[in-house]
Design a protein around this motif. Sequence first.
Motif, PDB file in Angstrom:
ATOM      1  N   VAL A   1      -6.487  21.933  -2.580  1.00 30.53           N
ATOM      2  CA  VAL A   1      -6.489  20.498  -2.902  1.00 30.53           C
ATOM      3  C   VAL A   1      -7.906  19.925  -2.924  1.00 30.53           C
ATOM      4  CG1 VAL A   1      -5.676  18.230  -2.202  1.00 30.53           C
ATOM      5  CG2 VAL A   1      -4.173  20.192  -2.015  1.00 30.53           C
TER       6      VAL A   1
ATOM      7  N   SER B   1      -3.918  10.915 -10.433  1.00 27.59           N
ATOM      8  CA  SER B   1      -2.901  11.185  -9.420  1.00 27.59           C
ATOM      9  C   SER B   1      -2.887  12.679  -9.103  1.00 27.59           C
ATOM     10  CB  SER B   1      -1.539  10.750  -9.962  1.00 27.59           C
ATOM     11  OG  SER B   1      -0.574  10.955  -8.984  1.00 27.59           O
ATOM     12  N   GLY B   2      -2.860  12.992  -7.833  1.00 25.99           N
ATOM     13  CA  GLY B   2      -2.827  14.401  -7.448  1.00 25.99           C
ATOM     14  C   GLY B   2      -4.196  15.034  -7.351  1.00 25.99           C
ATOM     15  N   SER B   3      -5.252  14.228  -7.494  1.00 22.63           N
ATOM     16  CA  SER B   3      -6.594  14.808  -7.460  1.00 22.63           C
ATOM     17  C   SER B   3      -7.079  15.058  -6.025  1.00 22.63           C
ATOM     18  CB  SER B   3      -7.570  13.899  -8.209  1.00 22.63           C
ATOM     19  OG  SER B   3      -7.554  12.609  -7.628  1.00 22.63           O
ATOM     20  N   GLY B   4      -6.375  14.518  -5.042  1.00 23.72           N
ATOM     21  CA  GLY B   4      -6.720  14.833  -3.648  1.00 23.72           C
ATOM     22  C   GLY B   4      -7.341  13.700  -2.870  1.00 23.72           C
ATOM     23  N   LYS B   5      -7.216  12.466  -3.396  1.00 24.58           N
ATOM     24  CA  LYS B   5      -7.833  11.306  -2.748  1.00 24.58           C
ATOM     25  C   LYS B   5      -7.219  11.046  -1.364  1.00 24.58           C
ATOM     26  CE  LYS B   5      -6.547   8.508  -6.068  1.00 24.58           C
ATOM     27  NZ  LYS B   5      -5.753   9.389  -6.932  1.00 24.58           N
ATOM     28  N   SER B   6      -5.883  10.990  -1.344  1.00 20.99           N
ATOM     29  CA  SER B   6      -5.215  10.699  -0.067  1.00 20.99           C
ATOM     30  C   SER B   6      -5.518  11.785   0.951  1.00 20.99           C
ATOM     31  CB  SER B   6      -3.708  10.595  -0.267  1.00 20.99           C
ATOM     32  OG  SER B   6      -3.414   9.492  -1.085  1.00 20.99           O
ATOM     33  N   THR B   7      -5.524  13.034   0.481  1.00 15.65           N
ATOM     34  CA  THR B   7      -5.803  14.141   1.397  1.00 15.65           C
ATOM     35  C   THR B   7      -7.179  13.970   2.036  1.00 15.65           C
ATOM     36  OG1 THR B   7      -4.461  15.533  -0.046  1.00 15.65           O
ATOM     37  CG2 THR B   7      -5.847  16.649   1.563  1.00 15.65           C
TER      38      THR B   7
ATOM     39  N   HIS C   1      -6.382   2.797  -7.963  1.00 12.99           N
ATOM     40  CA  HIS C   1      -6.208   3.132  -9.372  1.00 12.99           C
ATOM     41  C   HIS C   1      -6.667   1.969 -10.242  1.00 12.99           C
ATOM     42  CE1 HIS C   1      -4.063   6.867  -9.320  1.00 12.99           C
ATOM     43  NE2 HIS C   1      -3.197   6.427  -8.422  1.00 12.99           N
TER      44      HIS C   1
END
Lengths: 229, 443
Positions: free
Chosen positions: A24, A44-50, A204
């Motif tokens: 990730v 979306s899904g690029s790993g920001k939240s992680t 976003h």
Amino acid sequence: MIEVKQLSHQFELGKKDKKTVIPVLQDVSFSVTKGEIVTLVGRSGSGKSTLLHLIGGFLPRQSGAITINGTDVSNFTEAQFAEFRLGTIGFIFQNFQLIQSMTAYQNVELPLILQGVSETARKIQALETLEKVGLKGFEHHYPSELSGGQQQRVSVARALVLNPLIILADEPTGSLDSETEEDLLHLIKELNDSLDITFLIITHDDEVAKIGHRSLMMHDGALIDQEVK
Amino acid sequence: MLFKDQLYFVRENMKKNKMRIFMTVLATAMGTAFLIVLASVAFGLHDTLIKDVLEQETVNQVQIYGKDDPNSQGITDEDIDYFQSLEHVRAVRKQSYLRQSPRVSLNGYETSPHTVAVDMGALETGGTPLEDGRYATSSDEVVVGYHFYEQLLKEDTDPEDMYDENGERIDDTLYQGAVIGETIDLTVSRLINETDTEEKTYQVTIVGVTAEPANEWQQDQTLYTTFDFYQSVSEYTGTPGGELYFQEEPMDLTFYYDEVTIQSNNLENIQTLTKTINDEGYYGYSVASELKQINMLFTIAKAGLIFIGAIAVIIASIGIFNTMTMAVTERAPDIGIMKAIGASPKTIKQIFLLESSIIGIMGATIGTLVSYLISFLVNIGLPMILEAVFEEQLPDGFQFSSIPWTLVIIAYTICLLVTLISGSRPAKKATKIDVLSALRREL
Ligand SMILES: Nc1ncnc2c1ncn2[C@@H]1O[C@H](COP(=O)(O)OP(=O)(O)OP(=O)(O)O)[C@@H](O)[C@H]1O
Ligand SMILES: [Mg+2]
């Protein structure tokens, strides 16, 4: 204030024999200085939240190093991180994450209770903070009795009440309409000006990105651009 | 986090599911009450028995049965002097039984009483009070037992005529006259050869009557005389204690005491005293040493009943485990939020352990109160039922169930321990809640 060095992270899915590894984050390095508002954008899904969860200590670090306010938190245990987080980092979530059975006042009081602040001091600080976010008169409303914007203000007040150095926000305006969003951005700007709080905001939304001093762009788990305004 | 705030949290949480908490507390209370009531029977019966033993006048006595010495025939004055020299000794009572029952004749009534030579001085200090009169001071004075007069029979009456058809003694046949101050003829016999006997009559005066024995079933028909009298009978018959036995050779008439009882001045010293005497080579026995065995027996019984009762508490703890597990699951999102803010795992654990201990304490408290009520009712009700069904009177002060504070403390400790153990797994589970999963409402 925040220093991230060569941070990588991967998730493992499935049972022992049929394990799939999802990388990730790859070698993410960046730093945020005190008083900055930095936005984090990307698909979306690029790993920001992680990335945010690793900085906040919600995920165990796998490799790389994180330093917050001069403290190397890389090898903190869960308990150490909890204690550190309480006084240093405030969180704002997209879906507010308020305790439904508690009033606005009680939700804001919660960090003070965990800190062991006395009841009288708690009352003064919690009411003051609620007033700061413009919720005077709504102290005894439950989350279900507040609008989305008001709920997000409660969660800002909760993040703010222990005077943190950093506030991490994961799409704070994601559930708000544009007008309410503007109010919240205004509030963030104000807090940054008056209290010198450092913000790291995932978004976003171009409107949000505008208030940042700097924007980081993520793509497939890597930072591709550090745009300075 | 302040303890006060933890308590507040727990209270708020408990309010959210009153019914479930109530049922759990109820189960715990029932378990605790079962434990206490069950064990209280052993405590109650033990108390009753101990009280019974302590009420016996023999409780602070050491009885001497003899001496571990092959040359010794019995207890002599020398031994008595030794006993008297010991610490904590209030009195040494000693007596010897006359080996024949002399014939007594008083104003036309006759009997052959059991005759005992006693130390009149020690009777006085040793707790044998008189109903009337005084203790004997010389060999021609005697003291008689409280029931002595009952065995006096008018000369030439058929014993058959003494009782009516119900087996009750007919009042008219009882001796009605005075006892104290009366002079009686005391006739002893001796064998002059293998078959023939000869008699001698002493004239003695009754100077005192002993007090009524403490227990209703005890009868005191004894004739108490002095050691001088005992020796003069021995000399007359030529045998120790006036035994009806013929022997050509003159016999050794050294005087021995048949029964020696040492009375201690207080109950605490009785065991030390018994030990000292036994260490010195005497055969001493005290009821107090029997108490030790009774205590041991009841300690085992109590432990056993507490153990069985504890099983009930353990069964109740399954409920606590269940309740706490459900509470943790229900509150997982809130726990996630608290952890995200910065609640340490320790704090989360403390809150849940506090909640299960409060359930335990509430259960134990209610259980204890109910046990006291049950115990009270049993102590009143059971004797009434038993008396109604078996038509038998229970002795005064008899109690089936007794709850001393030690039992309450034991029950509380067991209950708290069990609730803490059963609450510890759910509490641990709460600390393990993953913040991100909780925030995503996945749990
Ligand atoms: N617990 C998890 N287990 C397995 N994979 C995960 C887990 N959490 C995230 N991922 C994967 O990691 C990648 C990055 O997720 P992340 O939530 O960081 O993205 P994001 O940039 O925040 O996206 P969005 O803008 O939609 O919120 C995704 O491909 C996601 O499937
Ligand atoms: Mg995200």
